[in-house]
Design a protein around this motif. Structure first.
Motif, short mmCIF file in Angstrom:
data_model
loop_
_atom_site.label_atom_id
_atom_site.label_comp_id
_atom_site.label_asym_id
_atom_site.label_seq_id
_atom_site.Cartn_x
_atom_site.Cartn_y
_atom_site.Cartn_z
N LYS A 1 0.84 -1.20 0.00
CA LYS A 1 0.00 0.00 0.00
C LYS A 1 0.88 1.25 0.00
O LYS A 1 2.00 1.21 0.48
N ASN A 2 0.35 2.37 -0.52
CA ASN A 2 1.15 3.59 -0.46
C ASN A 2 0.68 4.57 0.60
O ASN A 2 1.21 5.66 0.75
N ALA B 1 -1.18 4.44 4.82
CA ALA B 1 -1.70 3.62 5.91
C ALA B 1 -2.06 4.51 7.09
O ALA B 1 -1.51 5.60 7.26
N ASN C 1 -6.55 0.38 8.45
CA ASN C 1 -5.48 0.37 7.45
C ASN C 1 -4.10 0.29 8.11
O ASN C 1 -3.42 1.29 8.26
N GLU D 1 -1.84 -5.64 6.65
CA GLU D 1 -0.93 -5.99 5.54
C GLU D 1 0.49 -6.16 6.07
O GLU D 1 1.02 -5.26 6.73
N ILE E 1 5.43 5.01 1.93
CA ILE E 1 4.07 4.88 2.45
C ILE E 1 3.76 6.14 3.26
O ILE E 1 4.50 6.47 4.18
#
Lengths: 382, 93
Positions: A2-3, A5, A30, A169, A196
């Motif tokens: 993911k970019n 969170a 997230n 994640e 991120i």
């Protein structure tokens, strides 16, 4: 990966996985965990696999007791499809000086005030528990039947799998290279696999915690010390409890698989993050075992390894947030007992991040204690 | 090979267990080792190591030479603690 969170946790040992699980359970959506190697590859996976409540400070006693009570039901709570192998066969602490016996007495008072079922034993009583214990050079012992063995890999795996089911994640082989801040707050994390954006970072890297804190200019008084362990060939069950001595610098336990795991530290180690093995350790360990637990010296060593303790000046962990940068949290500096504190680490860190009322007040384990010098030293660490 | 074939004789781990873990996402030797205890017994991976690496290679399409094996640690073969102690005491004299 993911970019962005809500929370980024650095480190996938017991602390990182437990914090991720607790945050996710509380509804944080997230969450991303970054691990520079694989899950449980650092201090957790290299530890001696023992968990105990026999500590000397009230804080350590409380955290250990709550953690062990969690571990008694870890398979069910975490809905684990394997087994964390928790075997409560006790810790037998042995002392070779009168001074240490006095310390045991003080510790037991603190332990009893926390409801920990520990007791002082005579040498005869100690030999009833471990018949081949050579008590010639010993003065006495202490015992707690609720202490024991716990598999670090599977326990971490249980937290990891539970967190993953809740949507966390995990990115393994992903190394943090920098932390981006703007106007005094965290805005993101640079890794070898990309950036991120996030406003909350948790430093759960224990042995490497100083390197991560350096990235935001936060100076913490910790260093990492190599501790070594060896394991023997497996044999039939012959020893129930962990035998441990602070004076003789030793802990030795038979694992459920039958092998004996034993280790010790050396305060004169160079502080360079090395985790190589040394012959010196093997010789010193073998000599101590030969003297204290003679039958075990007939067993063959099949492997030795090493891991890092992240030491604080009072040998108690740091649970806090940075005072210079907003959004940077840390749970580090366990001084050799991070694995056994794992369940509580996750609970108190998630409560701190979400601003909830703490289950256990760990505010005295803040960073400021090292500045004010208001330290309560944990006396019982191998 | 049958799936119930034991491929780790030290810790009684079957081929099926290894294949299941790979399917679950444990695709490095060290991760499989930590869950199953493969490579932790008296053989220290000398028997099972290559078999596990080959399973990972065929499942992930990697070249077997590119897959990392566990760190090789001393001793090379099992040595009795008593012998090490004896040698240690002799060195002190």
């Amino acid at each position: 990966m993911k970019n962005s969170a809500e929370v980024v946790i650095i480190g996938a040992g017991i602390s990182g996985c437990s914090t991720a699980y607790n945050l996710a359970k509380k509804g944080v959506k997230n969450i991303v965990v970054l691990e520079k190697n694989y899950i449980c590859s650092g201090s957790t996976g290299r530890c001696g696999a023992g968990v105990r409540m026999q500590w000397g400070t009230e804080m350590n006693c409380k955290i250990a007791k709550e953690s062990i009570e969690f571990y008694e039901h870890a398979n069910e709570i975490l809905e684990y499809d394997r087994d964390v192998d928790f075997k409560q066969k006790g810790y037998l602490l042995i002392a070779d000086t009168d001074k240490e016996i006095e310390q045991f007495k003080k510790n037991i008072e603190v332990q009893h005030s926390c409801g920990i079922p520990s007791k002082l034993l005579s040498l005869e009583e100690a030999r009833e528990i471990v018949p081949y214990l050579n008590t010639d050079m010993l003065k006495g012992a202490a015992f707690c039947e609720k202490d024991g063995f716990l598999n670090p890999f599977k326990t971490t795996d249980a937290f990891y799998k539970a967190a993953k089911r809740l949507g966390v994640e995990f990115n393994t082989f992903t190394e943090v290279t920098g932390i981006k801040t703007e106007n005094g707050r965290v805005v993101g994390v640079d890794t070898n696999k990309g950036f991120i954006s996030t406003n909350i970072v948790v430093n759960a890297t224990n042995a490497y915690s100083k390197n991560i804190c350096d990235m935001i200019g936060l100076d913490i008084p910790v260093y990492s010390e190599r501790h070594q362990i060896l394991v023997t060939e497996p044999v039939e069950p012959m020893q129930d409890p962990m035998v441990m001595s602070f004076g003789l610098n030793l802990y030795v336990q038979q694992s459920p698989e039958g092998s004996f795991i034993m280790g010790r530290g050396d305060a004169n180690e160079p502080r360079d993050l090395r985790i190589t093995s040394s012959w010196h350790f093997l010789e010193e360990m073998a000599k101590t075992i030969d003297a204290i637990l003679p039958p075990i010296s007939k067993l063959r060593v099949v492997r030795q390894w090493a891991g890092l303790y992240n030491m604080t000046p009072d040998k108690q962990p740091i649970y806090d947030k940075a005072d210079n940068i907003e959004g940077f949290y840390l749970c580090v500096g366990y001084s050799g007992h991070g694995f056994m504190f794992g369940p509580i680490t996750g609970i108190v860190m998630s409560e701190m991040i979400l601003g909830e009322k703490p289950t256990i007040d760990v505010s005295m384990l803040n960073l400021n204690r090292f500045k004010t010098g208001n330290l309560l030293l944990e006396p019982s660490v191998v | 090979m049958e799936d119930n074939t034991i491929i780790c004789r030290c810790s009684d781990v079957t081929l099926q267990q290894v294949r299941d873990l790979i399917k679950e996402g444990y695709v490095t030797y060290d991760e499989i080792k930590r869950i199953t205890r493969i490579g932790m017994g008296p053989c220290q991976g000398k028997t099972c190591g290559q078999l596990v690496l080959r399973e990972i290679a065929s499942a992930t399409g990697q070249n077997i030479a590119d897959i990392k094996f566990q760190t090789t640690r001393p001793p090379v073969v099992g040595v009795k603690l008593g012998l090490i102690a004896e040698e240690g005491r002799r060195n002190e004299e």
